[in-house]
Design a protein around this motif. Structure first.
Motif, PDB file in Angstrom:
ATOM      1  N   ASP A   1      -7.480   5.716   7.001  1.00 23.48           N
ATOM      2  CA  ASP A   1      -8.479   5.131   7.112  1.00 23.48           C
ATOM      3  C   ASP A   1      -8.873   4.378   5.878  1.00 23.48           C
ATOM      4  O   ASP A   1      -9.875   3.168   6.113  1.00 23.48           O
ATOM      5  N   LYS A   2      -8.400   4.517   4.779  1.00 26.31           N
ATOM      6  CA  LYS A   2      -8.736   3.690   3.663  1.00 26.31           C
ATOM      7  C   LYS A   2      -7.739   2.625   3.206  1.00 26.31           C
ATOM      8  O   LYS A   2      -7.806   1.895   2.262  1.00 26.31           O
TER       9      LYS A   2
ATOM     10  N   THR B   1      -0.136   3.766  -2.904  1.00 23.04           N
ATOM     11  CA  THR B   1      -1.562   4.004  -2.502  1.00 23.04           C
ATOM     12  C   THR B   1      -1.449   5.444  -1.419  1.00 23.04           C
ATOM     13  O   THR B   1      -2.016   6.347  -1.266  1.00 23.04           O
TER      14      THR B   1
ATOM     15  N   GLU C   1       0.967  -1.164   0.113  1.00 26.39           N
ATOM     16  CA  GLU C   1      -0.038   0.037   0.026  1.00 26.39           C
ATOM     17  C   GLU C   1       0.788   1.221   0.124  1.00 26.39           C
ATOM     18  O   GLU C   1       0.402   2.426   0.005  1.00 26.39           O
TER      19      GLU C   1
ATOM     20  N   GLY D   1      -8.246  10.518   7.100  1.00 33.97           N
ATOM     21  CA  GLY D   1      -8.773  10.085   6.084  1.00 33.97           C
ATOM     22  C   GLY D   1      -7.996   9.127   4.889  1.00 33.97           C
ATOM     23  O   GLY D   1      -8.448   8.492   4.435  1.00 33.97           O
TER      24      GLY D   1
ATOM     25  N   MET E   1      -2.172   9.320  -1.881  1.00 30.95           N
ATOM     26  CA  MET E   1      -3.411   9.983  -1.070  1.00 30.95           C
ATOM     27  C   MET E   1      -2.835  11.201  -0.165  1.00 30.95           C
ATOM     28  O   MET E   1      -3.328  12.061  -0.007  1.00 30.95           O
TER      29      MET E   1
ATOM     30  N   GLU F   1     -11.891  10.319  11.051  1.00 24.22           N
ATOM     31  CA  GLU F   1     -11.784   9.649   9.934  1.00 24.22           C
ATOM     32  C   GLU F   1     -11.962  10.569   8.777  1.00 24.22           C
ATOM     33  O   GLU F   1     -11.543  10.357   7.571  1.00 24.22           O
ATOM     34  N   SER F   2     -12.190  11.931   8.957  1.00 22.79           N
ATOM     35  CA  SER F   2     -12.551  12.957   8.144  1.00 22.79           C
ATOM     36  C   SER F   2     -11.441  13.981   8.161  1.00 22.79           C
ATOM     37  O   SER F   2     -11.469  14.728   7.191  1.00 22.79           O
TER      38      SER F   2
END
Length: 289
Positions: free
Chosen positions: A155-156, A50, A47, A152, A54, A146-147
């Protein structure tokens, strides 16, 4: 297998039954070994790309991204030993939680990305009862962990198949998150668990913040999921509405429990878990239904 000395320490502390429960709860040893490999070479983690992308989209500088990734993976690699020590040395649940959260990698992670846990909305949100409640709080205009920019991102990600290695990271992040409270904090409860991170860690930390800043106050929302999946809030007259709140935890929990006891439809699978948890807590306190 756990080291014999660890099992012996645990047996002396809390007995054979605890040893049995502890062994059952141990994470996958393969996950621990994989975590150690990833900590030694963070870019081989599947990951990494990713995470890097992000983080760039969220506006993180490259050096912060690189350091944060190393700290996350280093923390996962160290967490297994801390989990073992927590169960071997402490019988008290909060002491166990505190020891697991003493992970120096996760503590350094918070120092690195602490400013990226700030919120853009006027109010911060905490929740209990499943991820759907977090999404509900966000839709109401409040910001859950999580936001936030960093919350965020992680969390993904899966990070590791052993949730016991990453849950303490979220606990450390949540404690740092509530330190950013500057005004009302909205708390959404679909289920109440006195041993949850919300009740055992986040709320006590908020009390510390409140003592220093009178503008910080707690606003409690009892949440119930209706059969079609919508989340609604419970009034004092045990009716469902789009928005209601209470100034204290006890009022909120009382209304939620009354609704689950008296109004909840057993055919409503959406709230079956909340009803079961409520029933278990009442029974544990000597109040069986």
């Amino acid at each position: 297998m756990p080291h014999p000395a660890v099992l012996a320490d645990l047996q002396r502390t809390v007995g054979n039954a605890a040893v049995t429960r502890w062994v059952r709860c141990q994470g996958d040893p393969d996950a621990r070994e994989e975590a150690r490999r990833h900590a030694a070479d963070p870019t081989v983690h599947g990951e990494w790309g990713t995470f890097r992308d992000m983080m760039a989209q969220a506006g993180f500088p490259d050096d912060v991204t690189d350091s944060a990734w190393q700290l996350v993976l280093g923390g996962i690699a160290e967490q297994g030993q801390l989990n073992d020590e927590a169960m071997a040395k402490y019988a008290d649940r909060q002491e166990q939680r505190d020891h697991r959260a003493s992970n120096s990698w996760y503590q350094d992670l918070v120092k690195l990305i602490g400013d990226y846990l700030k919120i853009d909305t006027p109010t911060l949100a905490l929740w209990s009862g499943g991820r759907q409640v977090s999404d509900y709080a966000l839709a109401k205009g409040h910001t859950p962990l999580e936001s936030t920019p960093f919350g965020g991102v992680v969390d993904k990600l899966t990070l590791t198949s052993d949730w016991m290695l990453k849950t303490p990271m979220w606990n450390v992040l949540s404690k740092a998150f509530v330190d950013h409270a500057r005004g009302p904090v909205h708390i959404f409860l679909r289920a109440y668990n006195p041993d949850s991170v919300l009740v055992a860690q986040e709320i006590p930390q908020l009390r510390v913040v409140m003592a220093l800043n009178p503008a910080v106050r707690l606003i409690w929302h009892p949440v119930y999921t209706v059969a079609d999946g919508r989340l609604m809030e419970v009034t004092k007259s045990l009716e469902l509405t789009s928005d209601t709140s209470y100034p204290t935890r006890d009022e909120c929990v009382q209304v939620l429990y009354d609704y689950l006891r008296l109004i909840h439809d057993p055919a409503n699978a959406q709230s079956e878990r909340a009803h079961e948890e409520m029933s278990a807590h009442l029974a544990a306190n000597g109040n069986p239904q």
